[in-house]
Design a protein around this motif. Structure first.
Motif, PDB file in Angstrom:
ATOM      1  N   ALA B  35       0.510  -1.431   0.084  1.00 12.35           N
ATOM      2  CA  ALA B  35       0.266  -0.106  -0.195  1.00 12.35           C
ATOM      3  C   ALA B  35       0.994   1.150   0.473  1.00 12.35           C
ATOM      4  O   ALA B  35       0.496   1.908  -0.525  1.00 12.35           O
ATOM      5  N   ILE B  36       2.007   1.187   1.132  1.00 12.17           N
ATOM      6  CA  ILE B  36       2.646   2.383   0.677  1.00 12.17           C
ATOM      7  C   ILE B  36       3.646   2.807  -0.315  1.00 12.17           C
ATOM      8  O   ILE B  36       3.833   3.468  -1.145  1.00 12.17           O
ATOM      9  N   GLY B  37       3.807   1.726  -0.805  1.00 18.62           N
ATOM     10  CA  GLY B  37       4.971   1.577  -2.049  1.00 18.62           C
ATOM     11  C   GLY B  37       4.253   2.057  -3.364  1.00 18.62           C
ATOM     12  O   GLY B  37       4.399   2.935  -3.705  1.00 18.62           O
ATOM     13  N   LEU B  38       2.932   1.914  -3.308  1.00 16.62           N
ATOM     14  CA  LEU B  38       1.881   1.729  -4.536  1.00 16.62           C
ATOM     15  C   LEU B  38       1.554   2.858  -4.479  1.00 16.62           C
ATOM     16  O   LEU B  38       2.274   4.237  -5.413  1.00 16.62           O
ATOM     17  N   TYR B  39       1.325   3.882  -3.282  1.00 15.45           N
ATOM     18  CA  TYR B  39       1.186   5.297  -3.457  1.00 15.45           C
ATOM     19  C   TYR B  39       1.978   5.908  -3.432  1.00 15.45           C
ATOM     20  O   TYR B  39       1.927   7.307  -3.854  1.00 15.45           O
ATOM     21  N   GLY B  40       3.289   5.398  -2.751  1.00 19.57           N
ATOM     22  CA  GLY B  40       4.010   6.744  -3.287  1.00 19.57           C
ATOM     23  C   GLY B  40       4.177   7.110  -4.745  1.00 19.57           C
ATOM     24  O   GLY B  40       4.772   8.007  -4.837  1.00 19.57           O
ATOM     25  N   GLY B  41       4.411   5.921  -5.111  1.00 18.05           N
ATOM     26  CA  GLY B  41       4.968   4.862  -6.560  1.00 18.05           C
ATOM     27  C   GLY B  41       3.692   6.021  -7.085  1.00 18.05           C
ATOM     28  O   GLY B  41       4.776   6.679  -8.163  1.00 18.05           O
ATOM     29  N   LEU B  42       2.974   5.539  -7.016  1.00 17.05           N
ATOM     30  CA  LEU B  42       1.697   5.910  -8.373  1.00 17.05           C
ATOM     31  C   LEU B  42       1.368   7.023  -8.448  1.00 17.05           C
ATOM     32  O   LEU B  42       0.406   7.764  -9.160  1.00 17.05           O
ATOM     33  N   VAL B  43       1.708   7.902  -6.819  1.00 18.87           N
ATOM     34  CA  VAL B  43       0.424   9.145  -6.632  1.00 18.87           C
ATOM     35  C   VAL B  43       1.205   9.937  -5.845  1.00 18.87           C
ATOM     36  O   VAL B  43       1.816  10.938  -7.080  1.00 18.87           O
ATOM     37  N   LEU B  44       2.113   9.567  -5.149  1.00 18.42           N
ATOM     38  CA  LEU B  44       3.108  11.486  -4.634  1.00 18.42           C
ATOM     39  C   LEU B  44       4.247  10.830  -5.532  1.00 18.42           C
ATOM     40  O   LEU B  44       4.559  12.483  -5.651  1.00 18.42           O
ATOM     41  N   ALA B  45       4.875  10.410  -6.278  1.00 19.79           N
ATOM     42  CA  ALA B  45       6.235  10.313  -6.855  1.00 19.79           C
ATOM     43  C   ALA B  45       6.098  11.563  -8.014  1.00 19.79           C
ATOM     44  O   ALA B  45       4.411  11.365  -8.534  1.00 19.79           O
ATOM     45  N   PRO B  46       6.899  12.520  -8.467  1.00 17.71           N
ATOM     46  CA  PRO B  46       6.553  13.049  -9.763  1.00 17.71           C
ATOM     47  C   PRO B  46       6.100  12.691 -10.421  1.00 17.71           C
ATOM     48  O   PRO B  46       7.276  11.901 -10.799  1.00 17.71           O
ATOM     49  N   ALA B  47       5.722  12.725 -11.851  1.00 20.66           N
ATOM     50  CA  ALA B  47       5.961  12.481 -13.614  1.00 20.66           C
ATOM     51  C   ALA B  47       7.411  12.864 -13.631  1.00 20.66           C
ATOM     52  O   ALA B  47       8.087  13.750 -13.863  1.00 20.66           O
TER      53      ALA B  47
END
Lengths: 222, 249, 222
Positions: B35-47
């Motif tokens: 959950a943390i990883g996917l949220y961080g990668g898909l939502v938080l990280a900039p394009a």
């Protein structure tokens, strides 16, 4: 020729403790125990498929045991593979003879592999051995052209090459005629009298005199 | 003390009961990490300024590739234990890791291919990483094929252990040779699969995903190993008592 | 010990010579595969010349693969493998002898014929020498690595297909370094690096594979 050899030096004993071997998630035998001293023969009996050949191969170190241990002179055979194999001669189901080599060539290879006490170049000894196994004039015959009984005798010659105290023989009398059977029996007799040990499976009865013979029936043990 | 623990772990009933207790915890942690990883990668990280949003597939692709190698190492280590000490658990972990490792390798290849399409317009590119990964897949498939070809599973475990160890020695050689081969023809262009200096906001979720994948592997290998163990030991006392115990409850 | 090495080497060579007709098969297969490429890819000499190193080397790989079975199969079937395992001689030494014999029988002819075929594929003369060197250094590696694959699969009924799957990925480094060396030679670049790598692989494989094959054979035979 084997009649004139001296007794085996040193003390030997073969001890098997709580040996168990598993094949395809099923136990072939669960608790085999025996002890063999010099001048003793162990006659393995059992129905087909009881595991006689597997036990023999385990004694030779060809098959690993799942439980239990095998001791030669009170040391596990796993720890002394070299010394143990020096004292061991094995005649298995297959002859271990190359069909495309001549009798003499096969004998030479066996001599080198078994670290024979005889020299490969010693023609007299080679003739002697061939004579005693009844293949005197067949030196340069391809093993392919021998009869099954003659091949079996050539395979048996391995036991006569090095000074091995332990003979492990799997159906040694297969394919042999009356003369061949008599020869094997005499050879085993002489070996035992010298102080050797033997583990043998044989469907046919073996006539060996004055020898302490233990019987082990594998079907009963399982 | 660690040696004692490892020694106890070799006992099938102990392994089974310990894994029963561990699995719920492992699953919980794994879900959390994903959950943390996917949220961080898909939502938080900039394009990414070059690739836009399509770079986000690295959160699936890169951990899968890392894990494919990690699992091979675990497999080889189990192989050593299976060969030297003939521990049944090691044998079971060995072959089940092969299946799981193959799946992760395949996943890495497929996601690598998917990533490549928007990048170069082709479904496959013969670069060093992907080609190495492809060869790794074949190493895994070889292990699986050899194991299934041998009927006696203890013998099969020995065979596969040897093969895994031979493979481990070869992996660096294969990897180096393929890398050298690819530099000869592709010239100095850096492939996008390489990691140039990467923003921490992109890196952290990646590392979290990598750990999550490792937990996933642990869970799956335990599940498979337990199954395998029950089947292999089906005739034994402790397996029978599992059923009688639950019945009496 | 050395005597055992040489007698096994000699034995395998004699066995191969006694089946002289079969000796040609790997080479014929090699030539056939090379011939297939122009047929499949087109006779444009510019293209063929460019891919000639790869063609020769892939054909060498496939030909090695085809001939690998002979290393241990007959020995396993007639029981001589078991005798080698329980002889008091180091198995890895005997296996090394067999690997070398195998290379002499199946690899050396490819080393001789390969450069000739390369001429027909338009490979420039500058590269032929390098091709010869890579074949000389590389084909023994194929026998060595292949022996491990055969040792693992010799006990299987349909081991041949799995053998290819096991062995080909391990052959990849040899293929890469060898074909790239010849490529470099054709373009006039130095070849020391890949040839050095090949030599290193040769030393590594000759020293390590006998151990692995020995462990695998013990498994196959048990």
């Amino acid at each position: 020729m084997f009649k004139s050899l001296p007794a085996y030096t040193g003390s030997q004993s073969l001890t098997v403790k709580h040996l168990a071997i598993e094949k395809q998630d099923r136990w072939l035998f669960k608790d085999v125990n025996f002890e063999l001293q010099p001048k003793e023969v162990l006659h393995l009996e059992g129905e087909n498929g009881a595991g006689k050949t597997t036990l023999l191969r385990a004694i030779c170190g060809l098959t690993l045991a799942d439980k239990g241990d095998i001791f030669w002179n009170d040391i596990s055979i796993q720890r002394q593979a070299y010394d143990y194999h020096l004292q061991l001669s094995y005649l298995g189901h297959s002859d271990g003879i190359k069909q495309d080599l001549t009798v003499l060539e096969n004998l030479r290879v066996s001599m080198v592999l078994s670290r024979s006490i005889y020299k490969v170049s010693d023609k007299a000894i080679l003739h002697d051995i061939l004579d005693s196994i009844g293949l005197k004039n067949k030196e340069n015959t391809l093993a392919f052209n021998l009869s099954a009984g003659q091949r079996r005798r050539l395979a048996f010659a391995r036991c006569l090459l090095n000074d091995s105290a332990l003979w492990v023989l799997d159906e040694p009398l297969t394919a042999l005629d009356i003369k061949g059977v008599a020869f094997i029996e005499q050879a085993i007799q002489a070996h035992i009298e010298r102080g050797g040990l033997a583990v043998i499976t044989s469907h046919q009865p073996l006539k060996i005199k004055n020898v302490r013979c233990t019987r082990l029936n594998l079907s009963a043990v399982a | 003390m660690i040696m004692r623990f490892i020694y106890k772990l070799g006992s099938p009933p102990y392994f089974y009961h310990l894994s029963s207790r561990l699995l719920p915890w492992l699953s919980g942690i794994c879900l959390l990490l994903f959950a943390i990883g996917l949220y961080g990668g898909l939502v938080l990280a900039p394009a990414d300024y070059q690739q836009g949003d399509s770079f986000r597939i690295i959160y699936i692709h890169v951990p899968a590739a890392w894990l494919s190698l990690f699992v091979y190492m675990v497999m080889a280590a189990s192989g050593v234990m299976a060969l030297i000490w003939r521990i049944k658990i090691a044998e079971i972990v060995l072959i089940n890791s092969a299946h799981i490792g193959a799946v992760f390798t395949f996943l890495a290849l497929v996601t690598g291919s998917i990533w490549g399409k928007p990048m170069w317009g082709t479904w496959w590119v013969w670069d060093a990483r992907l080609t190495s990964e492809l060869l790794l897949l074949f190493l895994y498939l070889g292990i699986i094929a050899l194991h299934s070809a041998i009927d006696d599973k203890r013998k099969a475990a020995r065979a596969v252990a040897i093969l895994a160890i031979v493979g481990v020695v070869n992996i660096p050689i294969i990897h180096y040779s393929v890398e050298w081969w690819s530099t000869l023809h592709q010239g100095p262009t850096v492939t996008k699969f390489d990691k140039p200096s990467i923003d921490t906001r992109m890196l952290v979720p990646l590392l979290v995903m990598a750990v999550a994948y490792k937990f996933l592997y642990a869970i799956v290998v335990l599940l498979r190993a337990r199954n395998d163990l029950l089947w292999r030991e089906r005739r034994s006392q402790w397996v029978a008592s599992l059923f009688t115990d639950t019945k009496s409850k | 010990m050395l005597q055992a090495f040489f007698i096994i080497l000699q034995r395998d060579l004699i066995l191969a010579i006694r089946h002289r007709a079969e000796l040609m098969n790997p080479v014929l297969f090699f030539v056939l595969v090379v011939v297939l490429f122009p047929l499949g890819v087109g006779a444009d000499i510019a293209i063929l010349e460019r891919i000639a190193p790869g063609i020769i080397w892939i054909a060498a790989l496939l030909s090695a693969l085809l001939s690998l079975d002979r290393i241990f199969r007959t020995d396993m079937e007639d029981g001589s493998l078991e005798q080698m395992l329980i002889s008091a001689q180091p198995m890895s030494l005997l296996i090394l002898a067999k690997i070398i014999a195998h290379w002499l029988i199946t690899g050396l002819p490819v080393v001789v014929v390969g450069p000739l075929l390369a001429l027909f594929l338009g490979l420039p003369a500058a590269a032929i020498e390098t091709l010869l060197i890579t074949l000389l250094v590389g084909t023994p590696i194929l026998s060595a690595i292949g022996s491990v694959g055969v040792a693992l699969t010799v006990g299987l009924r349909r081991g041949g297909v799995i053998l290819s799957l096991l062995v080909l990925p391990l052959y990849v480094p040899v293929l890469i370094f060898a074909s790239q060396a010849v490529d470099a030679a054709a373009a006039g670049f130095p070849v020391l690096a890949p040839v050095a790598m090949l030599s290193a692989l040769l030393l590594l494989s000759l020293s390590l594979t006998p151990w692995a094959a020995s462990a695998a054979l013990k498994m196959s035979v048990s």
